[in-house]
Write an enzyme that holds these catalytic residues in place. Structure first.
Site, PDB file in Angstrom:
ATOM      1  N   HIS A  43       0.861  -1.182   0.000  1.00 55.95           N
ATOM      2  CA  HIS A  43       0.000   0.000   0.000  1.00 55.95           C
ATOM      3  C   HIS A  43       0.898   1.234   0.000  1.00 55.95           C
ATOM      4  O   HIS A  43       1.129   1.820   1.050  1.00 55.95           O
ATOM      5  CB  HIS A  43      -0.899  -0.012   1.227  1.00 55.95           C
ATOM      6  CG  HIS A  43      -1.978   1.014   1.176  1.00 55.95           C
ATOM      7  ND1 HIS A  43      -3.212   0.817   1.759  1.00 55.95           N
ATOM      8  CD2 HIS A  43      -2.021   2.242   0.624  1.00 55.95           C
ATOM      9  CE1 HIS A  43      -3.966   1.901   1.566  1.00 55.95           C
ATOM     10  NE2 HIS A  43      -3.269   2.771   0.888  1.00 55.95           N
ATOM     11  N   GLU A  72      -2.457  -1.368  -3.392  1.00 54.14           N
ATOM     12  CA  GLU A  72      -3.575  -0.619  -2.845  1.00 54.14           C
ATOM     13  C   GLU A  72      -3.245   0.864  -2.825  1.00 54.14           C
ATOM     14  O   GLU A  72      -2.069   1.245  -2.715  1.00 54.14           O
ATOM     15  CB  GLU A  72      -3.864  -1.068  -1.411  1.00 54.14           C
ATOM     16  CG  GLU A  72      -4.182  -2.522  -1.293  1.00 54.14           C
ATOM     17  CD  GLU A  72      -4.421  -2.940   0.137  1.00 54.14           C
ATOM     18  OE1 GLU A  72      -3.794  -2.373   1.039  1.00 54.14           O
ATOM     19  OE2 GLU A  72      -5.250  -3.840   0.345  1.00 54.14           O
ATOM     20  N   HIS A 200      -8.118  -6.215   6.529  1.00 49.46           N
ATOM     21  CA  HIS A 200      -7.836  -5.258   7.600  1.00 49.46           C
ATOM     22  C   HIS A 200      -8.082  -5.859   8.976  1.00 49.46           C
ATOM     23  O   HIS A 200      -9.192  -6.219   9.331  1.00 49.46           O
ATOM     24  CB  HIS A 200      -8.584  -3.924   7.475  1.00 49.46           C
ATOM     25  CG  HIS A 200      -7.859  -2.843   8.227  1.00 49.46           C
ATOM     26  ND1 HIS A 200      -6.890  -2.037   7.657  1.00 49.46           N
ATOM     27  CD2 HIS A 200      -7.915  -2.483   9.536  1.00 49.46           C
ATOM     28  CE1 HIS A 200      -6.408  -1.218   8.577  1.00 49.46           C
ATOM     29  NE2 HIS A 200      -7.018  -1.464   9.725  1.00 49.46           N
TER      30      HIS A 200
END
Ligand SMILES: CC(=O)[C@@H](O)[C@H](O)COP(=O)(O)O
Ligand SMILES: NCC(=O)COP(=O)(O)O
Length: 247
Positions: A43, A72, A200
């Site tokens: 990310h 991401e 997550h």
């Protein structure tokens, strides 16, 4: 079979804390691949708090043809310093999948998904841009989302359910409503023709319950808990434990 994509952000946090090249992101990725993971996730954020653009480029070379590569990011966050912007980076490295996440700089971590009805028109040209370079596009959504027509209309192929609230509820021993919201969101997304990812705060403790409740779960991306657990159990052994839970 649900694909395990290991998020390596936290390896980069540790590496950056001393300013050198250790722990090595390449060695961590190699270890995860040899342990059997199906993908690697990163990310890259504009503030480069962990994953840097050169990490993204290096991993693209290391992973190509071996495992899936999921990048991401917030597609609306523009270029900053050596961060070229998510679409520009994707054009360079052509990852398997792009997961769009509406994170702002002020967030310590991801904590919400897109409002698909409100955001679809803004996302449409960006989704088209990622699709044009051959990336699969996934949109980060909150559990409880039920209207996926906007996501389908703009060409998204998957959604990723934000599982932070589920993980928090699980830890407090009151998982019912949070899990039920994930189940309904997954069902509605699949009904609309979208595949379902999740991520997550998933961990060895809460993953089994989640996986059992979501038929056809395509992918989980897991980083924070997995890397933390690996400090005690070793990275390869920890990846194998997650694969056993997903089997
Ligand atoms: C989108 C999401 O929930 C995570 O993949 C995200 O990568 C976490 O970011 P940090 O590792 O910076 O907390
Ligand atoms: N998309 C979720 C992800 O990649 C990792 O999230 P976390 O396990 O670090 O919370």
């Amino acid at each position: 079979m649900t694909l395990l994509s290991v998020n390596l952000n936290k390896i980069a946090v540790l590496r950056n804390s001393r300013g050198g090249d250790e722990p090595s992101l390449a060695r961590a990725a190699q270890t995860c691949i040899e342990a059997g993971c199906g993908g690697i996730t990163v990310h890259p954020r504009p503030d480069q708090r962990h994953i840097r653009p050169d990490d993204v480029r290096m991993l693209a070379q290391l992973l190509r043809g071996r495992v899936e590569y999921n990048i991401e990011g917030n597609p609306f966050a523009g270029a900053r310093g050596s961060y070229p912007g998510l679409l520009a980076l994707a054009r360079e490295v052509r990852p398997t999948q792009i997961t769009l996440v509406p994170d702002g700089d002020g967030q310590i971590t991801s904590d919400h998904g897109f409002d698909l009805v409100r955001d679809a028109d803004r996302l449409a040209p960006l989704v088209a841009g990622f699709r044009e370079i051959g990336c699969r596009v996934s949109l980060f959504v909150d559990a409880g989302t039920t209207n996926f027509e906007p996501a389908v209309r703009i060409g998204a192929q998957r959604v990723e359910i934000y599982t932070g609230p589920y993980a928090a509820a699980f830890a407090e021993g009151r998982v019912g409503d949070a899990l039920a919201a994930c189940v309904e969101t997954a069902r509605r997304a699949q009904q609309a023709g979208l595949a379902v990812n999740a991520g997550h705060d998933l961990s060895q403790t809460n993953l089994g319950t989640f996986k059992a409740a979501i038929p056809g779960l395509a992918e989980v991306s897991i980083g924070h808990a997995l890397i933390g657990e690996a400090l005690y159990e070793g990275l390869a052994a920890t990846v194998r434990r997650y694969l056993q839970i997903l089997d």
